[in-house]
Scaffold this motif. Structure first.
Motif, PDB file in Angstrom:
ATOM      1  N   ASN A 157     -21.289  19.953  90.158  1.00  0.00           N
ATOM      2  CA  ASN A 157     -22.601  20.360  89.655  1.00  0.00           C
ATOM      3  C   ASN A 157     -22.510  20.738  88.176  1.00  0.00           C
ATOM      4  O   ASN A 157     -23.354  20.365  87.375  1.00  0.00           O
ATOM      5  N   LEU A 160     -22.012  17.453  86.095  1.00  0.00           N
ATOM      6  CA  LEU A 160     -23.232  16.645  85.985  1.00  0.00           C
ATOM      7  C   LEU A 160     -24.272  17.317  85.101  1.00  0.00           C
ATOM      8  O   LEU A 160     -24.947  16.652  84.300  1.00  0.00           O
ATOM      9  N   ALA A 222     -28.841  18.289  88.518  1.00  0.00           N
ATOM     10  CA  ALA A 222     -27.548  17.866  89.067  1.00  0.00           C
ATOM     11  C   ALA A 222     -27.518  17.994  90.583  1.00  0.00           C
ATOM     12  O   ALA A 222     -27.003  17.125  91.281  1.00  0.00           O
ATOM     13  N   MET A 226     -26.971  15.011  93.137  1.00  0.00           N
ATOM     14  CA  MET A 226     -25.884  15.021  94.107  1.00  0.00           C
ATOM     15  C   MET A 226     -26.405  14.667  95.494  1.00  0.00           C
ATOM     16  O   MET A 226     -25.744  13.956  96.260  1.00  0.00           O
ATOM     17  N   LYS A 237     -18.310  12.828  94.908  1.00  0.00           N
ATOM     18  CA  LYS A 237     -17.903  14.103  94.291  1.00  0.00           C
ATOM     19  C   LYS A 237     -16.419  14.078  93.941  1.00  0.00           C
ATOM     20  O   LYS A 237     -16.008  14.529  92.864  1.00  0.00           O
ATOM     21  N   VAL A 240     -16.019  11.909  90.847  1.00  0.00           N
ATOM     22  CA  VAL A 240     -16.458  12.584  89.624  1.00  0.00           C
ATOM     23  C   VAL A 240     -15.406  13.585  89.169  1.00  0.00           C
ATOM     24  O   VAL A 240     -15.062  13.659  87.979  1.00  0.00           O
TER      25      VAL A 240
END
Length: 252
Positions: A157, A160, A222, A226, A237, A240
């Motif tokens: 989070n 992003l 974000a 997600m 996730k 990322v």
């Protein structure tokens, strides 16, 4: 052999064993359980054992039956989800911990922080770690490293949001623990047991119901993104985080 070990307990010691952590660990060793892969947690007298790794702990069904005959009030939690969480955490912890360290952990005043401690507790036996729960009397010389409760969802989070804000990824953000510890931690190593653990797994184990879905009215772009990506690629996730870790290591 397993049947024999499960039932072989010194009768004289049986009578002296209490519900203390020391005695419970002693009894487990007597019946052939490797306590380095079992977590002990006493929540105001409600004691539970959590099997971190079923194979390595050797905590077989027969050994569990033997244990329950002598400790009928202590629940043995055998959960595949818990073992999966511990497996994810172990990869980070194995690279971050040093033997005999004194490690500061968040105050156990909520279920999340209690669960965090349950996951790391066996490392007190694996590496001889001394875990110190934070309170206002703790000084900066009382510990060597510090635990962060940051999980995979929270870190992704942050990443992003930084990207959407167009300001670049602030990798040092994860080291800001000022909302957890009122201490100067600049010279301390920070350990992230849950950074590879999805919050969904933690919530599922704790029985917390939360839907991760697209919310177009959510101001946290974000989080909504997600939810969208989770429906497309549940592993995004991890990808990322891996990309961010690669960029961070090469930038420095």
């Amino acid at each position: 052999m397993d049947d024999f070990l499960s039932n072989f307990v010194l009768k004289d010691d049986e009578k002296e064993l209490s519900d203390s952590k020391k005695d419970v660990m002693k009894f487990l060793k007597q019946i052939g359980v490797d306590t380095r892969f079992v977590s002990f947690f006493d929540d105001d007298g409600d004691i539970k054992l959590y099997i971190e790794n079923l194979r390595f702990s050797k905590f077989s069904k027969k050994r569990r039956e033997t244990f329950n005959r002598h400790y009928s009030d202590i629940e043995v939690v055998r959960s595949s989800l818990f073992q999966k969480i511990c497996s994810r955490s172990s990869k980070t912890l194995a690279e971050s911990l040093s033997p005999k360290e004194r490690i500061l952990i968040p105050r156990m005043d909520n279920d999340y922080n209690k669960f965090l401690y349950i996951v790391i507790e066996p490392y007190s036996r694996k590496y001889g770690i001394n875990f110190i729960e934070y309170d206002e009397n703790i000084g900066e010389n009382d510990f060597d490293s510090v635990i962060s409760p940051l999980n995979l969802n929270q870190e992704v989070n942050h990443i992003l949001n930084d990207i959407f804000d167009g300001k670049g990824i602030e990798w040092d953000r994860k080291f800001d623990l000022s909302n957890i510890y009122d201490l100067n931690l600049k010279e301390k190593d920070v350990i992230f047991p849950f950074i590879n653990v999805p919050q969904e797994w933690i919530n599922d184990f704790l029985g917390i119901e939360k839907e991760y879905e697209i919310d177009y009215e959510n101001e946290d772009i974000a989080e909504s993104f997600m939810g969208f990506l989770t429906e497309i690629n549940p592993q995004f996730k991890e990808n990322v985080l891996a990309a961010s870790t690669f960029l961070e290591s090469h930038q420095k």
